[in-house]
Design an enzyme around this catalytic site. Structure first.
Site, short mmCIF file in Angstrom:
data_model
loop_
_atom_site.label_atom_id
_atom_site.label_comp_id
_atom_site.label_asym_id
_atom_site.label_seq_id
_atom_site.Cartn_x
_atom_site.Cartn_y
_atom_site.Cartn_z
N GLU A 56 14.56 27.70 -19.09
CA GLU A 56 13.45 26.95 -18.49
C GLU A 56 13.59 26.80 -16.98
OE1 GLU A 56 13.69 25.69 -22.80
OE2 GLU A 56 15.15 25.88 -21.17
N PHE A 118 14.17 13.65 -32.74
CA PHE A 118 14.80 14.92 -32.41
C PHE A 118 14.11 15.54 -31.19
CE2 PHE A 118 14.94 19.62 -33.06
CZ PHE A 118 16.31 19.78 -32.84
N GLN A 119 14.91 15.93 -30.24
CA GLN A 119 14.45 16.55 -28.98
C GLN A 119 13.46 15.65 -28.24
OE1 GLN A 119 13.25 20.67 -29.76
NE2 GLN A 119 15.34 21.33 -29.34
N LYS A 168 2.99 16.14 -29.35
CA LYS A 168 2.69 17.16 -30.37
C LYS A 168 1.52 16.74 -31.24
CE LYS A 168 4.89 20.15 -33.80
NZ LYS A 168 6.16 20.52 -34.48
#
Length: 589
Positions: A56, A118-119, A168
């Site tokens: 990234e 998570f993440q 998301k």
């Protein structure tokens, strides 16, 4: 897509891609992952070219290189958590160097935010100090307006990075798409037109001065004001210095140009600022690398400071005439004012000053010592590269000695042909920035000038270049060391070379072998270790235009960057070679 375009019954992810298209994005550098994954499906059907990078950080620096070369907004994309945090360095770099960039990141679903899912990482909070603005989008209906605002903010006023973090859940939800016809940003009104009273006052000081100097910064490049700058310089006859970020804003070949000021600037440029009675600062910020010790910087100079960012004016140095405005507009208005004065018979008298600085420039021209035992001088390599590749080429660099030599020994005649990490000083910048520049300017030769230390931080993007058909050229200035740190250890740490030898204490085998590494990445690898072979090696690299080329120039380890002003000391203490200081005797002025 027309501004009024609307679509119904689409996902937030489709809306995001439509929004990026409507904003004018043609290329995106990124890597998919869980939270951003919904957006990658509609990307397959988009007109936007997505370039799959290997890290990234490479995506961010490529977006920077694209923006710096083209003037358009660079776009990078990453997933949540580590994907987003890997963008922090390029975002900070873009913020310091005023690069227009939009970073789009995925975020965990709205219901999971704050649960250490998570993440999950609070990338909006992390990047708050290093973005012009940033957004968290949890409602899919907000996506088009947010993207439109992000591109507007990134590219107007003082350019800079904007982060758009999209949950998301917003990407997966159904929504309608409507591209905004106007933006409502009540707190954001950058001033571009300078105040007429300040322009008149600046013109008065310019005419009164006897030792003025145009101190040109990167803002002049971002404002695309190079043509106007040349008119102003030639109208007045004033000497010009261009900072590291402004190389190419004024032609190196021009007789009024004194070169780059600062820590590793030319003696003439440093003298021009130190001995001036008026500094006309155009899109520069009186950075510590230019001023040295502020208390002793240009002690006899009044200051006209023009900048689009009012926060920069007077931040480091008292300003006699502050001018808030776009550099192009400021210079244009100054030209009009000074032409009117000239028509009335009023012009400045700088003849003695110009003659004095011409003498300094001639006496203390940039040079270097030929290394012993036939070893290759890095300065020779870079000067020959500049001569053979020419001023139409785009050059990117990493950070360190090779960066300073590239700024010193290549002649820059045009803006946007020198792309480097100035404010943040990010190692590993060069290769991905070259990749982005080549994507933005596919018909232009792009050379990445890198050090062996910098190159090993981001060379994985050579795989991206080879696979995506992005034929950059890389010149590794390989001194087997972290060269600039080693130079400081030589000068200030009694030659105690703690952890700067990149080859350790091994034998004759170089680790890695950059030629083999290039071959492994699907590139052409070349090597050169003698001055006699430099031209032929560069010319061979110039002939290969279908795949990336990497040239390992194996240079003298102990070459140093001169001139030098040691950190924190006065510019008056500049050394043009070790133990040699110039004489600024201006009794004849």
């Amino acid at each position: 897509m027309s501004p009024e375009a609307t679509s119904h019954g689409i996902t937030g992810a489709q809306s995001l891609v439509k929004s990026l298209e409507a904003a004018g994005a043609e290329n995106i550098f990124g890597i998919p992952g869980g939270a951003i994954l919904p957006a990658y499906d509609p990307l397959m059907d988009s007109s936007i070219r997505h370039i799959l990078v290997r890290h990234e950080q490479g995506a961010g620096h490529a977006a920077q290189g694209y923006a710096a070369a083209t003037g358009r907004v660079g776009v990078c994309m990453a997933t949540s958590g580590p994907g987003a945090t890997n963008l922090v360095t390029p975002i900070a770099d873009a913020y310091m160097d005023s690069v227009p960039m939009v970073a789009v990141t995925g975020q965990v679903g709205a219901a999971l935010i704050g649960t250490d899912a998570f993440q999950e990482a609070d990338i909006r909070g992390i990047t708050m100090p290093i973005t012009k603005h940033n957004f968290l989008v949890t409602d899919p209906a907000d996506i088009p307006r947010t993207i439109a605002e992000a591109f507007h903010i990134a590219s107007t006023g003082r350019p800079g990075p904007v982060l758009v973090d999209v949950a998301k859940s917003a990407l997966q939800s159904m929504t309608s798409f409507a591209w905004p016809t106007e933006l409502q940003l009540p707190g954001y009104r950058p001033v571009t037109k300078p105040h007429a009273k300040q322009i008149r006052e600046a013109a008065r000081l310019i005419l009164e001065a006897r030792k003025p100097v145009l101190y040109v910064g990167g803002g002049t490049i971002r404002a695309r004001a190079s043509q106007e700058l040349r008119v102003l310089a030639e109208l007045t006859g004033m000497p010009v210095v261009t900072t590291l970020m402004a190389r190419g804003a004024f032609p190196d070949s021009h007789p009024q140009h004194l070169g780059m000021p600062g820590m590793h600037g030319t003696v003439a440029a440093v003298a021009g600022l130190q001995k001036s009675d008026l500094i006309i600062s155009l899109g520069a910020r009186f950075d510590d690398r230019v001023t040295g010790n502020l208390d002793s910087f240009a002690p006899g100079a009044k200051v006209i400071h023009a900048d689009i960012d009012p926060a920069e004016i007077g931040k480091n140095r008292f300003t006699d005439v502050p001018i808030v405005g776009d550099c192009r507009e400021v210079i244009s208005d100054l030209i009009v004012a000074l032409k009117a004065e000239a028509d009335a018979g009023h012009t400045g008298d700088y003849e003695a000053w110009v003659a004095f600085l011409a003498g300094v420039k001639k006496k203390y021209a940039l040079g270097y010592d030929t290394p012993p035992d036939g070893l290759l001088a890095p300065q020779y390599v870079i000067s020959r590269l500049g001569a053979i590749a020419g001023p139409e080429t785009i050059y990117t660099s990493g950070v360190g000695q090779h960066q300073m030599w590239a700024a010193q020994f290549i002649g820059y005649e045009h803006p946007n042909t020198w792309i480097n990490s100035g404010g943040l000083g990010t190692m590993g910048y060069s290769v991905p920035a070259a990749m982005g520049a080549k994507v933005g300017c596919p018909d232009t030769t792009v050379w990445s000038i890198d050090g062996d230390g910098c190159f090993q931080m981001t060379n994985q993007e050579l795989a991206t270049c080879a696979i995506e058909g992005i034929p950059i050229k890389v010149a590794i200035i390989n001194n087997e060391s972290l060269g600039m740190v080693r130079q400081w250890q030589t000068l200030f740490y009694d030659k105690r070379y703690s952890n700067t030898n990149l080859q350790g204490h091994g034998g004759p085998v170089r680790i890695p072998d950059f030629v083999k590494l290039a071959d492994a990445y699907g590139c052409v690898g070349l090597a050169c270790d003698s001055a006699a072979d430099v031209d032929a090696t560069i010319e061979k690299a110039m002939e290969i235009n279908d795949v990336p080329v990497v040239v390992d120039f194996r240079v003298h380890r102990d070459a140093m960057v001169w001139p030098m002003v040691a950190a924190g000391t006065s510019n008056d203490d500049i050394k043009y070679a070790r133990d040699l200081a110039p004489d600024f005797d201006e009794d004849d002025l």
